[in-house]
Design a protein around this motif. Structure first.
Motif, PDB file in Angstrom:
ATOM      1  N   SER A   1      76.909 114.293  38.514  1.00  0.00           N
ATOM      2  CA  SER A   1      78.105 114.411  39.343  1.00  0.00           C
ATOM      3  C   SER A   1      77.799 113.926  40.747  1.00  0.00           C
ATOM      4  CB  SER A   1      78.593 115.865  39.391  1.00  0.00           C
ATOM      5  OG  SER A   1      77.688 116.662  40.129  1.00  0.00           O
ATOM      6  N   LEU A   2      78.834 113.618  41.498  1.00  0.00           N
ATOM      7  CA  LEU A   2      78.643 113.080  42.838  1.00  0.00           C
ATOM      8  C   LEU A   2      77.945 114.085  43.744  1.00  0.00           C
ATOM      9  CD1 LEU A   2      79.242 110.483  44.392  1.00  0.00           C
ATOM     10  CD2 LEU A   2      81.349 111.537  45.208  1.00  0.00           C
ATOM     11  N   ARG A   3      78.258 115.365  43.594  1.00  0.00           N
ATOM     12  CA  ARG A   3      77.619 116.378  44.433  1.00  0.00           C
ATOM     13  C   ARG A   3      76.095 116.376  44.270  1.00  0.00           C
ATOM     14  NH1 ARG A   3      82.098 120.132  43.606  1.00  0.00           N
ATOM     15  NH2 ARG A   3      83.075 120.565  45.615  1.00  0.00           N
ATOM     16  N   GLU A   4      75.616 115.981  43.105  1.00  0.00           N
ATOM     17  CA  GLU A   4      74.180 116.025  42.837  1.00  0.00           C
ATOM     18  C   GLU A   4      73.389 114.961  43.587  1.00  0.00           C
ATOM     19  OE1 GLU A   4      73.158 116.174  38.702  1.00  0.00           O
ATOM     20  OE2 GLU A   4      74.783 117.562  38.231  1.00  0.00           O
ATOM     21  N   ILE A   5      74.072 114.036  44.267  1.00  0.00           N
ATOM     22  CA  ILE A   5      73.312 113.037  45.022  1.00  0.00           C
ATOM     23  C   ILE A   5      72.789 113.606  46.342  1.00  0.00           C
ATOM     24  CG2 ILE A   5      74.744 111.198  44.024  1.00  0.00           C
ATOM     25  CD1 ILE A   5      75.910 110.755  46.839  1.00  0.00           C
ATOM     26  N   LEU A   6      73.440 114.621  46.881  1.00  0.00           N
ATOM     27  CA  LEU A   6      73.046 115.136  48.202  1.00  0.00           C
ATOM     28  C   LEU A   6      71.601 115.629  48.254  1.00  0.00           C
ATOM     29  CD1 LEU A   6      76.305 116.938  49.400  1.00  0.00           C
ATOM     30  CD2 LEU A   6      75.417 114.712  50.087  1.00  0.00           C
TER      31      LEU A   6
END
Length: 254
Positions: free
Chosen positions: A243-248
């Motif tokens: 998911s996009l949140r996991e890139i942070l």
């Protein structure tokens, strides 16, 4: 004892598949794909294909309708490019071939109606998009790199409410290695300073890796068959998250 070993094995496998890479200050530009990375797109196309297939179920199966439509799309890509307008034209062409010498005005009118509805679909942001952009904008130049019809993609971006986060918007007819090379030259950015994030291995990931840039792949639950790649990706600059949140957590500042 057997059950405990099985649990340990599963945990180790999960750890091994988690990306361990940390992106440091050498990254200057982060590029985001738009459709199915920032907002919902492909499900709308599949809904229209299903609805049109239903109109012709007395002639062919849904599977056969989809096969013929895809063949028409591929034949017309050099002419129409990507986007809703080209998709509608291909849908009409497929329908007219199926109708033969007696085209059904009722069915064609219904396809026109479905096409207009497709172009008017709301822009629904994917989970975590605004949070991620809000965080990253303070550390990097953020840009959008998307392909498709110029007016359509501009309209989506405007409706998304995300324009203010981006330093540059690139709407390209395609996203191949040379397209990224030209973009990097325009941005005065080296491949080593560039990170691309997207849901298509074919368009967002492999061309960037070929230039020795960095890429994070975020699979979407539905993908157009033309964008699918069967071979595994192996590259030092490649990462995959769910998911996009996991890139942070992949960034050193986080």
């Amino acid at each position: 004892m057997v059950k405990k070993r099985a649990i340990v094995k599963v945990v180790l496998l999960q750890i091994q598949t988690m990306p361990s890479k940390k992106y440091s200050d050498h990254i200057k530009v982060i590029a985001f794909d738009a459709d199915d990375t920032l907002w919902v797109n492909e499900p709308y196309f599949q809904e229209m294909e299903k609805a049109c297939g239903e109109l012709y179920k007395d002639i062919v199966s849904h599977e056969e309708f989809g096969r013929r439509l895809y063949q028409t799309e591929i034949e017309n890509l050099p002419l129409y490019g990507f986007g809703s307008k080209g998709f509608l034209l291909c849908m009409l062409e497929t329908a007219m071939k199926l109708d033969g010498e007696s085209p059904s005005s009722q069915r064609l009118n219904e396809i026109f109606k479905l096409g207009k509805e497709l172009m008017a679909k709301p822009v629904v942001l994917l989970d975590g998009v605004r949070e991620v952009l809000e965080t990253l904008q303070h550390h990097f130049r953020l840009i959008v790199v998307t392909k498709g019809d110029l007016l359509e993609q501009e309209r989506k971006l405007r409706r998304s409410g995300l324009e203010s986060y981006f330093h540059h918007i690139e709407i390209a007819s395609d996203k191949k290695e040379n397209d990224y090379r030209k973009l990097l030259n325009h941005l005065d950015c080296t491949p080593e300073e560039f990170l691309m994030i997207g849901n298509s291995l074919k368009s967002d990931i492999l061309p960037v890796l070929a230039l020795n840039g960095h890429a994070i792949y975020i699979p979407y639950h539905v993908t157009w068959i033309h964008e699918k790649v069967s071979e595994p990706v192996e590259h030092a600059n490649y990462a995959k998250v769910d998911s996009l949140r996991e890139i942070l957590p992949l960034f050193e500042f986080y």
